[in-house]
Design an enzyme around this catalytic site. Structure first.
Site, short mmCIF file in Angstrom:
data_model
loop_
_atom_site.label_atom_id
_atom_site.label_comp_id
_atom_site.label_asym_id
_atom_site.label_seq_id
_atom_site.Cartn_x
_atom_site.Cartn_y
_atom_site.Cartn_z
N ASP A 1 42.01 57.59 11.91
CA ASP A 1 41.43 57.68 10.62
C ASP A 1 41.22 59.11 10.41
O ASP A 1 41.65 60.19 10.97
CB ASP A 1 40.04 57.25 10.62
CG ASP A 1 39.43 57.36 11.88
OD1 ASP A 1 39.62 58.43 12.79
OD2 ASP A 1 38.48 56.47 12.45
N ASN B 1 26.58 51.84 15.48
CA ASN B 1 26.41 50.51 14.67
C ASN B 1 27.60 49.67 14.85
O ASN B 1 27.81 48.87 14.38
CB ASN B 1 26.56 51.00 13.09
CG ASN B 1 27.78 51.69 12.51
OD1 ASN B 1 28.68 51.82 13.52
ND2 ASN B 1 27.83 52.15 11.67
N HIS C 1 30.90 50.34 14.94
CA HIS C 1 32.12 50.59 14.34
C HIS C 1 33.13 50.95 15.24
O HIS C 1 32.93 51.67 16.26
CB HIS C 1 31.94 51.62 13.12
CG HIS C 1 32.01 52.96 13.67
ND1 HIS C 1 31.45 53.81 12.61
CD2 HIS C 1 32.14 53.77 14.46
CE1 HIS C 1 31.28 54.99 13.19
NE2 HIS C 1 31.87 55.03 14.33
N GLU D 1 33.24 50.20 9.38
CA GLU D 1 31.70 50.07 9.38
C GLU D 1 31.32 48.52 9.19
O GLU D 1 32.22 47.64 8.82
CB GLU D 1 31.03 50.74 8.29
CG GLU D 1 31.50 52.18 8.13
CD GLU D 1 30.63 53.16 9.24
OE1 GLU D 1 30.46 52.73 10.35
OE2 GLU D 1 30.41 54.31 8.55
#
Ligand code: PGA
Length: 260
Positions: free
Chosen positions: A67, A136, A138, A143
């Protein structure tokens, strides 16, 4: 899934480096997917040592990164370009022409993402994808609520993730809202996955990813559907796993040829 719990992050990173080295030794032209973040830093230090001591050869390897932030130049200190060059690529014998990194400055993002997917396919697909995990759940920057079938695309970061990144950018207000990330569908096509997680603040995400239901609300839980996903954890990251002692027993009692 293979869940390996090591005594600490240092030994976990050494084990991860042996796994990466094994993949490259078995296939000198392997395609590797690299992740950024704090978690893989020790792994990369171990790979650098192996390479500089002549025990690992990256000359045939091709790489892709997961990314990048949208609109950030490659020489921005918080860019994933800068991270990968500073923490790995400058120090190993990986040919520049085989390094593929997401371009956060692409003008036409939709067609750029398509090209990135095509480049992965043309290279023969990713043999080993290295991953961290967000608090979280990810992976990459997929996400919660990301499609479990998603491909490389633009994503908007959650507030939690932007808070975690604030220090890298000298304040929350400087953290970009948008990123380009490989999708969950892209990651799932890798032949093997290596996910590293260290520290108590990852324990809940790890427990939900490994032992919870498969759900877009915990993107890493899709790895339960992957035929070769290896999780290497320290005791803190493993502390909420209900089967932790089983995973430890399994690894301790594996035949030597199955260990890394
Ligand atoms: P970290 O990030 O390694 O810096 O904790 C992991 C991630 O967000 O994927």
């Amino acid at each position: 899934m293979e869940i390996i719990i090591q005594p600490d992050a240092t030994s976990a990173s050494q084990l991860a480096a042996r796994l990466v080295a094994k993949v490259i030794k078995e296939k000198p032209h392997a395609v590797l997917g690299f992740a950024t973040g704090r978690t893989p830093l020790k792994l990369y230090q171990n790979l650098i040592i192996l390479c500089q001591e002549g025990n690992l050869d990256f000359s045939g390897v091709t790489t892709f990164t997961l990314d990048e932030y949208v609109g950030i130049s490659n020489d921005h200190p918080a860019s994933f370009h800068a991270y990968m060059w500073n923490n790995l690529f400058h120090h190993i014998n990986l040919p520049k022409e085989r390094i593929n990194m997401v371009n956060g400055q692409a003008k036409d993002i939709v067609s750029y993402c398509r090209q990135y997917e095509t480049a992965i396919k043309t290279a023969g697909g990713i043999d080993l994808q290295i991953l961290g995990i967000g608090r979280n759940g990810h992976i990459g920057f997929n996400e919660p609520s990301s499609s479990l079938a998603s491909r490389t695309r633009i994503k908007t970061l959650t507030d939690d993730t932007r808070l975690d990144l604030a220090a890298d950018f000298g304040g929350l207000e400087n953290v970009p809202n948008h990123v380009i990330t490989m999708g969950l569908g892209t990651i799932m096509e890798s032949k093997m996955i290596l996910l590293l997680a260290f520290g108590k603040n990852k324990a809940n995400a790890i427990a939900r990813a490994i032992e919870g239901p498969v759900t877009a609300m915990v993107p890493a839980s899709i790895l339960q559907m992957h035929p070769r996903a290896v999780f290497i954890l320290d005791p803190e990251a493993a502390s909420e796993l209900s089967l932790a002692s089983y995973y430890k027993w399994v690894y301790a009692n594996k035949p030597d040829w199955q260990k890394y």
